[in-house]
Design a protein around this motif. Structure first.
Motif, PDB file in Angstrom:
ATOM      1  N   ALA A   1       0.802  -1.474  -0.024  1.00  0.00           N
ATOM      2  CA  ALA A   1       0.031  -0.141  -0.054  1.00  0.00           C
ATOM      3  C   ALA A   1       1.066   1.209  -0.114  1.00  0.00           C
ATOM      4  O   ALA A   1       0.330   2.432  -0.102  1.00  0.00           O
ATOM      5  N   TYR A   2       2.175   1.218   0.236  1.00  0.00           N
ATOM      6  CA  TYR A   2       3.012   2.398   0.514  1.00  0.00           C
ATOM      7  C   TYR A   2       2.996   3.322  -0.659  1.00  0.00           C
ATOM      8  O   TYR A   2       3.493   4.388  -0.529  1.00  0.00           O
ATOM      9  N   ASP A   3       3.006   2.442  -1.919  1.00  0.00           N
ATOM     10  CA  ASP A   3       3.294   3.574  -3.035  1.00  0.00           C
ATOM     11  C   ASP A   3       2.085   4.493  -3.665  1.00  0.00           C
ATOM     12  O   ASP A   3       2.142   4.897  -4.596  1.00  0.00           O
TER      13      ASP A   3
ATOM     14  N   PRO B   1       9.879  16.185   1.950  1.00  0.00           N
ATOM     15  CA  PRO B   1      11.383  15.979   2.524  1.00  0.00           C
ATOM     16  C   PRO B   1      12.190  15.423   1.348  1.00  0.00           C
ATOM     17  O   PRO B   1      13.369  15.667   1.537  1.00  0.00           O
ATOM     18  N   GLN B   2      11.923  14.341   0.712  1.00  0.00           N
ATOM     19  CA  GLN B   2      12.731  14.006  -0.351  1.00  0.00           C
ATOM     20  C   GLN B   2      13.171  14.854  -1.351  1.00  0.00           C
ATOM     21  O   GLN B   2      14.299  14.802  -1.552  1.00  0.00           O
ATOM     22  N   ASP B   3      12.292  15.725  -1.845  1.00  0.00           N
ATOM     23  CA  ASP B   3      12.748  16.891  -2.827  1.00  0.00           C
ATOM     24  C   ASP B   3      13.792  17.817  -1.923  1.00  0.00           C
ATOM     25  O   ASP B   3      14.798  17.892  -2.765  1.00  0.00           O
TER      26      ASP B   3
ATOM     27  N   VAL C   1      19.030   5.392   3.924  1.00  0.00           N
ATOM     28  CA  VAL C   1      18.822   4.383   5.142  1.00  0.00           C
ATOM     29  C   VAL C   1      17.261   4.302   5.300  1.00  0.00           C
ATOM     30  O   VAL C   1      16.647   5.298   5.605  1.00  0.00           O
ATOM     31  N   ALA C   2      16.819   3.095   5.902  1.00  0.00           N
ATOM     32  CA  ALA C   2      15.456   2.823   5.719  1.00  0.00           C
ATOM     33  C   ALA C   2      14.535   3.236   4.403  1.00  0.00           C
ATOM     34  O   ALA C   2      13.762   4.220   4.336  1.00  0.00           O
ATOM     35  N   CYS C   3      15.202   2.867   3.313  1.00  0.00           N
ATOM     36  CA  CYS C   3      14.868   3.223   2.215  1.00  0.00           C
ATOM     37  C   CYS C   3      13.353   2.914   1.700  1.00  0.00           C
ATOM     38  O   CYS C   3      12.947   3.544   0.531  1.00  0.00           O
TER      39      CYS C   3
ATOM     40  N   VAL D   1      19.232   0.899   1.995  1.00  0.00           N
ATOM     41  CA  VAL D   1      19.262   0.101   2.915  1.00  0.00           C
ATOM     42  C   VAL D   1      18.079   0.098   3.865  1.00  0.00           C
ATOM     43  O   VAL D   1      17.273   1.210   4.072  1.00  0.00           O
ATOM     44  N   ASP D   2      17.452  -1.393   3.941  1.00  0.00           N
ATOM     45  CA  ASP D   2      15.947  -1.231   4.996  1.00  0.00           C
ATOM     46  C   ASP D   2      16.041  -2.579   5.621  1.00  0.00           C
ATOM     47  O   ASP D   2      16.981  -3.594   5.169  1.00  0.00           O
ATOM     48  N   MET D   3      15.428  -2.992   6.688  1.00  0.00           N
ATOM     49  CA  MET D   3      15.418  -3.880   7.218  1.00  0.00           C
ATOM     50  C   MET D   3      14.095  -4.904   6.882  1.00  0.00           C
ATOM     51  O   MET D   3      14.158  -6.110   7.085  1.00  0.00           O
TER      52      MET D   3
ATOM     53  N   PRO E   1      20.229  -3.366   9.319  1.00  0.00           N
ATOM     54  CA  PRO E   1      19.545  -1.990  10.299  1.00  0.00           C
ATOM     55  C   PRO E   1      20.268  -0.746  10.301  1.00  0.00           C
ATOM     56  O   PRO E   1      21.622  -0.873  10.093  1.00  0.00           O
ATOM     57  N   ALA E   2      19.565   0.428  10.366  1.00  0.00           N
ATOM     58  CA  ALA E   2      20.100   1.757  10.600  1.00  0.00           C
ATOM     59  C   ALA E   2      21.265   1.694  11.336  1.00  0.00           C
ATOM     60  O   ALA E   2      22.335   2.652  11.364  1.00  0.00           O
ATOM     61  N   GLU E   3      21.265   0.847  12.513  1.00  0.00           N
ATOM     62  CA  GLU E   3      22.312   0.837  13.703  1.00  0.00           C
ATOM     63  C   GLU E   3      23.629   0.103  13.179  1.00  0.00           C
ATOM     64  O   GLU E   3      24.394   0.030  13.986  1.00  0.00           O
TER      65      GLU E   3
ATOM     66  N   THR F   1      18.106  10.117   5.445  1.00  0.00           N
ATOM     67  CA  THR F   1      17.101   9.096   6.057  1.00  0.00           C
ATOM     68  C   THR F   1      15.632  10.026   6.029  1.00  0.00           C
ATOM     69  O   THR F   1      15.987  11.036   6.505  1.00  0.00           O
ATOM     70  N   THR F   2      14.686   9.495   5.586  1.00  0.00           N
ATOM     71  CA  THR F   2      13.274  10.432   5.457  1.00  0.00           C
ATOM     72  C   THR F   2      12.257   9.396   6.084  1.00  0.00           C
ATOM     73  O   THR F   2      12.335   8.368   5.799  1.00  0.00           O
ATOM     74  N   SER F   3      11.667  10.049   6.971  1.00  0.00           N
ATOM     75  CA  SER F   3      10.148   9.644   7.735  1.00  0.00           C
ATOM     76  C   SER F   3      10.584   8.077   8.106  1.00  0.00           C
ATOM     77  O   SER F   3       9.650   7.310   8.275  1.00  0.00           O
TER      78      SER F   3
HETATM   79  C1  LIG Z   1       7.735   5.011   6.583  1.00  0.00           C
HETATM   80  S1  LIG Z   1       8.727   4.073   5.772  1.00  0.00           S
HETATM   81  C2  LIG Z   1       9.711   5.486   5.214  1.00  0.00           C
HETATM   82  C3  LIG Z   1      10.596   4.795   3.787  1.00  0.00           C
HETATM   83  C4  LIG Z   1      11.147   5.762   2.987  1.00  0.00           C
HETATM   84  N1  LIG Z   1      12.402   6.329   3.779  1.00  0.00           N
HETATM   85  C5  LIG Z   1      10.480   6.742   2.580  1.00  0.00           C
HETATM   86  O1  LIG Z   1      10.613   8.165   2.860  1.00  0.00           O
HETATM   87  O2  LIG Z   1       9.410   6.785   1.778  1.00  0.00           O
HETATM   88  C6  LIG Z   1       9.674   3.392   7.027  1.00  0.00           C
HETATM   89  C7  LIG Z   1      10.766   2.221   6.854  1.00  0.00           C
HETATM   90  O3  LIG Z   1      11.736   2.510   7.885  1.00  0.00           O
HETATM   91  C8  LIG Z   1      12.328   1.167   7.857  1.00  0.00           C
HETATM   92  N2  LIG Z   1      12.995   0.915   9.310  1.00  0.00           N
HETATM   93  C9  LIG Z   1      12.586   1.120  10.675  1.00  0.00           C
HETATM   94  N3  LIG Z   1      13.404   0.752  11.350  1.00  0.00           N
HETATM   95  C10 LIG Z   1      14.367   0.578  10.640  1.00  0.00           C
HETATM   96  C11 LIG Z   1      15.751   0.388  11.316  1.00  0.00           C
HETATM   97  N4  LIG Z   1      16.176   0.465  12.522  1.00  0.00           N
HETATM   98  N5  LIG Z   1      16.821   0.174  10.190  1.00  0.00           N
HETATM   99  C12 LIG Z   1      16.619   0.002   8.791  1.00  0.00           C
HETATM  100  N6  LIG Z   1      15.245   0.436   8.606  1.00  0.00           N
HETATM  101  C13 LIG Z   1      14.238   0.496   9.450  1.00  0.00           C
HETATM  102  C14 LIG Z   1      10.998   0.196   7.731  1.00  0.00           C
HETATM  103  O4  LIG Z   1      11.329  -1.181   7.363  1.00  0.00           O
HETATM  104  C15 LIG Z   1      10.315   1.116   6.594  1.00  0.00           C
HETATM  105  O5  LIG Z   1      10.739   0.414   5.331  1.00  0.00           O
END
Ligand SMILES: C[S@@+](CC[C@H](N)C(=O)[O-])C[C@H]1O[C@@H](n2cnc3c(N)ncnc32)[C@H](O)[C@@H]1O
Length: 213
Positions: A23-25, A37-39, A56-58, A79-81, A102-104, A118-120
């Motif tokens: 549903a995300y797109d 924010p991406q702009d 990060v968390a793409c 990168v995403d989990m 993970p981001a960490e 990283t956004t959102s």
């Molecule tokens: C709301 S989406 C945002 C996606 C993208 N950054 C955007 O702006 O559209 C949140 C994303 O963060 C990822 N995420 C959450 N915690 C994370 C972590 N600790 N490390 C990597 N990814 C993570 C989730 O898997 C999810 O894909």
């Protein structure tokens, strides 16, 4: 938030986003919530002539794909989990390198990159650990840009974020500056994300740090 063990939190977040990926797109959600924010991130990367960039968390890869196409940069990583989100990202682009981590604990050598964005998503991270990791993978002078919602959201949003039952935490502007500084960044900029009038209920902010030597 700190009372929830990090592994439990990461597993819950990963599961949730794997389910939410299809549903995300949805285009209105993307245009109104996520795109502003991406702009700003794209403009920042262009202005700084960044060439080795990780998002990060793409998520489904919209930003990383835009970075690669709009800046014509060879080394762009997403990168995403969440496997569900990464599956969508892989279908979107074969030119971005998609990695599960993970981001960490990012899968890059020390000083390998010149920008981390990283956004959102920052509200889900172990924030101090993630910023330290961003610093580790950046070369001196490299930039980290974090766009995140402000802590005081309108009632609907605040039910999910920063309520006493929520797992996520959005730092206040001063708290964000302190997190950056403590991790070894100089804060170069912090401002509210520029948005069309009808989406100003999102009080998101972008903070930019430069990795000190
Ligand atoms: C709301 S989406 C945002 C996606 C993208 N950054 C955007 O702006 O559209 C949140 C994303 O963060 C990822 N995420 C959450 N915690 C994370 C972590 N600790 N490390 C990597 N990814 C993570 C989730 O898997 C999810 O894909």
């Amino acid at each position: 938030m700190t009372s929830v063990p990090r592994r439990t939190l990461n597993e819950a977040v990963t599961r949730f986003w794997s389910l939410a990926a299809p549903a995300y797109d949805f285009s209105a959600l993307q245009r109104w919530a996520y795109r502003p924010p991406q702009d700003e991130v794209i403009t920042l990367l262009r202005d700084h002539k960044c060439r080795r960039i990780v998002d990060v968390a793409c998520g489904t890869g919209i930003l990383a794909d835009r970075i690669q196409r709009e800046l014509k940069t060879e080394q762009v990583y997403g990168v995403d989990m969440s496997d569900g989100m990464l599956r969508q990202a892989m279908a979107r682009s074969g030119d971005v390198q998609w990695l599960r981590a993970p981001a960490e604990k990012l899968p890059f050598d020390d000083g390998a990159l010149d920008a981390v964005v990283t956004t959102s998503a920052f509200h889900f991270f172990d924030q101090a650990a993630a910023l330290r990791e961003f610093r580790r993978v950046l070369e001196p002078g490299g930039i980290a840009a974090v766009a995140t919602l402000a802590p005081h959201q309108p009632p609907l949003l605040s039910r999910f974020i920063d309520s006493s039952r929520s797992l996520a935490h959005n730092p206040a502007p001063d708290e964000m500056r302190a997190l950056f500084t403590d991790a070894g960044f100089e804060v170069a900029d912090q401002h509210r994300v520029r948005r069309p009038l009808w989406t100003r209920m999102f009080t998101d902010r972008i903070t930019v740090g430069v990795r000190s030597a």
